[in-house]
Design a protein around this motif. Structure first.
Motif, PDB file in Angstrom:
ATOM      1  N   ILE A 180       0.841  -1.206   0.000  1.00 17.38           N
ATOM      2  CA  ILE A 180       0.000   0.000   0.000  1.00 17.38           C
ATOM      3  C   ILE A 180       0.872   1.251   0.000  1.00 17.38           C
ATOM      4  N   SER A 181       1.932   1.233   0.808  1.00 14.84           N
ATOM      5  CA  SER A 181       2.832   2.378   0.880  1.00 14.84           C
ATOM      6  C   SER A 181       3.535   2.613  -0.457  1.00 14.84           C
ATOM      7  N   ALA A 182       3.992   1.539  -1.089  1.00 14.96           N
ATOM      8  CA  ALA A 182       4.711   1.669  -2.352  1.00 14.96           C
ATOM      9  C   ALA A 182       3.808   2.163  -3.472  1.00 14.96           C
ATOM     10  N   ILE A 183       2.555   1.726  -3.474  1.00 12.90           N
ATOM     11  CA  ILE A 183       1.633   2.074  -4.560  1.00 12.90           C
ATOM     12  C   ILE A 183       1.051   3.471  -4.379  1.00 12.90           C
ATOM     13  N   PHE A 184       0.641   3.792  -3.160  1.00 10.17           N
ATOM     14  CA  PHE A 184      -0.105   5.029  -2.927  1.00 10.17           C
ATOM     15  C   PHE A 184       0.733   6.153  -2.322  1.00 10.17           C
ATOM     16  N   GLY A 185       2.017   5.897  -2.023  1.00 10.47           N
ATOM     17  CA  GLY A 185       2.848   6.932  -1.417  1.00 10.47           C
ATOM     18  C   GLY A 185       2.976   8.184  -2.258  1.00 10.47           C
ATOM     19  N   ILE A 186       2.880   8.043  -3.564  1.00 11.84           N
ATOM     20  CA  ILE A 186       3.016   9.202  -4.445  1.00 11.84           C
ATOM     21  C   ILE A 186       1.825  10.152  -4.320  1.00 11.84           C
ATOM     22  N   TYR A 187       0.764   9.713  -3.637  1.00 12.54           N
ATOM     23  CA  TYR A 187      -0.412  10.561  -3.440  1.00 12.54           C
ATOM     24  C   TYR A 187      -0.413  11.220  -2.066  1.00 12.54           C
ATOM     25  N   ALA A 188       0.732  11.225  -1.388  1.00 15.91           N
ATOM     26  CA  ALA A 188       0.804  11.794  -0.037  1.00 15.91           C
ATOM     27  C   ALA A 188       0.739  13.310  -0.033  1.00 15.91           C
ATOM     28  N   ARG A 189       0.622  13.906  -1.200  1.00 16.28           N
ATOM     29  CA  ARG A 189       0.427  15.356  -1.264  1.00 16.28           C
ATOM     30  C   ARG A 189      -0.846  15.760  -0.535  1.00 16.28           C
ATOM     31  N   ASN A 190      -1.827  14.886  -0.547  1.00 14.23           N
ATOM     32  CA  ASN A 190      -3.030  15.087   0.258  1.00 14.23           C
ATOM     33  C   ASN A 190      -2.658  14.807   1.716  1.00 14.23           C
ATOM     34  N   LEU A 191      -2.707  15.840   2.563  1.00 16.45           N
ATOM     35  CA  LEU A 191      -2.096  15.760   3.890  1.00 16.45           C
ATOM     36  C   LEU A 191      -2.638  14.634   4.747  1.00 16.45           C
ATOM     37  N   TRP A 192      -3.964  14.518   4.846  1.00 13.32           N
ATOM     38  CA  TRP A 192      -4.521  13.522   5.757  1.00 13.32           C
ATOM     39  C   TRP A 192      -4.448  12.125   5.168  1.00 13.32           C
ATOM     40  N   PHE A 193      -4.499  12.036   3.852  1.00 15.39           N
ATOM     41  CA  PHE A 193      -4.275  10.736   3.225  1.00 15.39           C
ATOM     42  C   PHE A 193      -2.824  10.318   3.436  1.00 15.39           C
ATOM     43  N   GLY A 194      -1.906  11.286   3.340  1.00 17.33           N
ATOM     44  CA  GLY A 194      -0.496  10.999   3.606  1.00 17.33           C
ATOM     45  C   GLY A 194      -0.267  10.547   5.031  1.00 17.33           C
ATOM     46  N   ALA A 195      -0.975  11.184   5.984  1.00 13.47           N
ATOM     47  CA  ALA A 195      -0.842  10.783   7.387  1.00 13.47           C
ATOM     48  C   ALA A 195      -1.347   9.362   7.588  1.00 13.47           C
ATOM     49  N   LEU A 196      -2.445   9.008   6.924  1.00 11.91           N
ATOM     50  CA  LEU A 196      -2.978   7.654   7.029  1.00 11.91           C
ATOM     51  C   LEU A 196      -1.998   6.639   6.439  1.00 11.91           C
ATOM     52  N   LEU A 197      -1.424   6.970   5.286  1.00  8.54           N
ATOM     53  CA  LEU A 197      -0.406   6.088   4.698  1.00  8.54           C
ATOM     54  C   LEU A 197       0.801   5.969   5.625  1.00  8.54           C
ATOM     55  N   GLY A 198       1.133   7.082   6.288  1.00 14.46           N
ATOM     56  CA  GLY A 198       2.248   7.047   7.230  1.00 14.46           C
ATOM     57  C   GLY A 198       2.000   6.077   8.364  1.00 14.46           C
ATOM     58  N   LEU A 199       0.784   6.067   8.888  1.00 18.30           N
ATOM     59  CA  LEU A 199       0.448   5.132   9.957  1.00 18.30           C
ATOM     60  C   LEU A 199       0.561   3.685   9.475  1.00 18.30           C
ATOM     61  N   VAL A 200       0.098   3.427   8.260  1.00 18.59           N
ATOM     62  CA  VAL A 200       0.185   2.072   7.702  1.00 18.59           C
ATOM     63  C   VAL A 200       1.639   1.643   7.569  1.00 18.59           C
ATOM     64  N   THR A 201       2.479   2.538   7.065  1.00 18.44           N
ATOM     65  CA  THR A 201       3.896   2.218   6.869  1.00 18.44           C
ATOM     66  C   THR A 201       4.617   2.026   8.192  1.00 18.44           C
ATOM     67  N   LEU A 202       4.322   2.882   9.156  1.00 19.26           N
ATOM     68  CA  LEU A 202       4.918   2.719  10.487  1.00 19.26           C
ATOM     69  C   LEU A 202       4.499   1.392  11.102  1.00 19.26           C
ATOM     70  N   GLY A 203       3.240   1.011  10.886  1.00 21.05           N
ATOM     71  CA  GLY A 203       2.782  -0.287  11.373  1.00 21.05           C
ATOM     72  C   GLY A 203       3.543  -1.430  10.724  1.00 21.05           C
ATOM     73  N   GLY A 204       3.807  -1.310   9.420  1.00 15.55           N
ATOM     74  CA  GLY A 204       4.574  -2.353   8.733  1.00 15.55           C
ATOM     75  C   GLY A 204       6.002  -2.445   9.246  1.00 15.55           C
ATOM     76  N   ALA A 205       6.643  -1.277   9.469  1.00 16.76           N
ATOM     77  CA  ALA A 205       8.019  -1.269   9.973  1.00 16.76           C
ATOM     78  C   ALA A 205       8.094  -1.866  11.376  1.00 16.76           C
ATOM     79  N   TRP A 206       7.100  -1.552  12.217  1.00 17.09           N
ATOM     80  CA  TRP A 206       7.054  -2.124  13.568  1.00 17.09           C
ATOM     81  C   TRP A 206       6.826  -3.628  13.502  1.00 17.09           C
ATOM     82  N   LEU A 207       5.875  -4.049  12.670  1.00 19.15           N
ATOM     83  CA  LEU A 207       5.537  -5.466  12.562  1.00 19.15           C
ATOM     84  C   LEU A 207       6.722  -6.276  12.051  1.00 19.15           C
ATOM     85  N   LEU A 208       7.491  -5.712  11.118  1.00 17.97           N
ATOM     86  CA  LEU A 208       8.676  -6.403  10.612  1.00 17.97           C
ATOM     87  C   LEU A 208       9.655  -6.696  11.731  1.00 17.97           C
TER      88      LEU A 208
END
Length: 362
Positions: A266-294
């Protein structure tokens, strides 16, 4: 006629050695490393469009560099024994080298960040009115070098454990590094979304930069996973093949693999749309969750695989300081640090009145 010998292997159950504090440490130190390296886009490569993103990277680097050593000391069980690393230096031990790399990185990153953010610091924190802008680039390069050394040591000290095939793989160093840079950009997106006014064009541009970094390094994390999987499926006696043989049939590990694939995908596909601030924040939470889970999968679930025998050990997350309370506490500490930073500096991504263009042109 010879009688064949019967060899029995008896497993001994024991408590895990690396607690959730270790997950917190490797999580935050990777974020500090990633933020330090990403900030070089402006302080070293002189990309003016990266100026605000670099400022946010400095905030993230500072906060993570403060929190990571706290988690490390908590994981040592007896924090007072930390001085043993200095009294008994062992050059063949990555942990021994890390005892030098980590404090050096933390100290230099503080000075580097101070040089960059000095114009927006309170007068009493500027330490005079002298011009130190000429020191920014050398300190940035030194910080970047130490960040790479910290990344090398944190990956190598786990990879070197030959008794655990899941850990003993050079891909682990790449996993930690790539996912850490992605997580640092993700945390930057969170900070960017909650600073300044809604609808700021500056913040949207900053989100776009951080989103591209997040997407790129999430993709590299996935590619590293593909390399590990191909090495494992190739068979033989290499650590990847032995680790895959153990975890491939486990529903728990299959679920973990699917969750990691989803988070970084999800981060790799949709990260380029992080210009939208709150969508970017949501993607950030998903990515942080993935990094923690790893990191959780490597350290906690990795210790649940017996070194000998079949099956898996059981683990229940404690509710106290060595478990859930500790995790909540370390994230609470990070939140406190990032709030203090933003309040003391009184800086936002829209603070055009306080440009940090002190880096002299070459």
């Amino acid at each position: 006629m010879s009688v064949p010998n019967i060899i029995e292997t008896v497993n001994i159950t024991h408590e895990i050695s690396w607690l959730p504090w270790a997950v917190s440490y490797f999580f935050f130190v990777a974020i500090a490393v990633g933020a330090a390296l990403t900030s070089l886009m402006w302080t070293v490569l002189r990309r003016p469009d990266w100026e605000n993103a670099a400022r946010i990277d400095i905030l993230v680097m500072w906060s993570a560099a403060v929190v990571a050593p706290v988690a490390l000391l908590a994981d040592l069980h007896q924090p007072a024994r930390f001085w043993h690393f200095y009294a008994n230096f062992t050059p063949w031990s990555w942990m021994s080298w890390g005892a030098y790399f980590l404090p050096a990185f933390a100290a230099v990153s503080i000075v580097y960040g101070w040089l960059v953010m000095r114009p927006v610091l309170p007068r009493w924190l500027r330490l005079g009115s002298g011009d130190y802008s000429g020191l920014i680039k050398p300190m940035a390069l030194l910080t970047g070098l130490l960040a790479l050394l910290v990344a090398l040591y944190t990956g190598s000290e786990v990879m070197i454990v030959k008794s655990r095939p899941l850990w003993h793989s050079y891909t682990l160093i790449a996993f930690f590094f790539f996912s850490g840079v992605s997580a640092s950009a993700a945390m930057g997106l969170l900070v960017n979304a909650f600073l300044a006014e809604n609808g700021s064009e500056t913040r949207r541009a900053t989100g776009a930069h951080l989103g591209r970094v997040m997407a790129l390094f999430s993709l590299l994390t996935l590619l590293t996973g593909g390399v590990w999987l191909m090495m494992g499926m190739g068979g033989g006696t290499n650590p990847e093949a032995r680790a895959l043989a153990v975890v491939s049939a486990s529903p728990h590990w299959q679920l973990l693999g699917g969750e990691l694939l989803a988070a970084f995908g999800i981060s790799a596909i949709f990260g380029i749309y992080a210009r939208n601030l709150w969508f970017g924040a949501l993607l950030g939470l998903v990515t942080l969750g993935g990094a923690w889970l790893l990191r959780w999968a490597v350290f906690i679930d990795g210790q649940l695989i017996p070194k000998t025998g079949a099956g898996f050990y059981d683990y229940a997350l404690p509710q106290g300081p060595d478990g859930l309370l500790g995790i909540i506490g370390i994230f609470g500490l990070w939140l406190v640090v990032i709030i203090i930073e933003s309040v003391v500096m009184r800086w936002t991504p829209d603070a055009a009145a306080a440009p940090l263009s002190e880096i002299p042109a070459e």
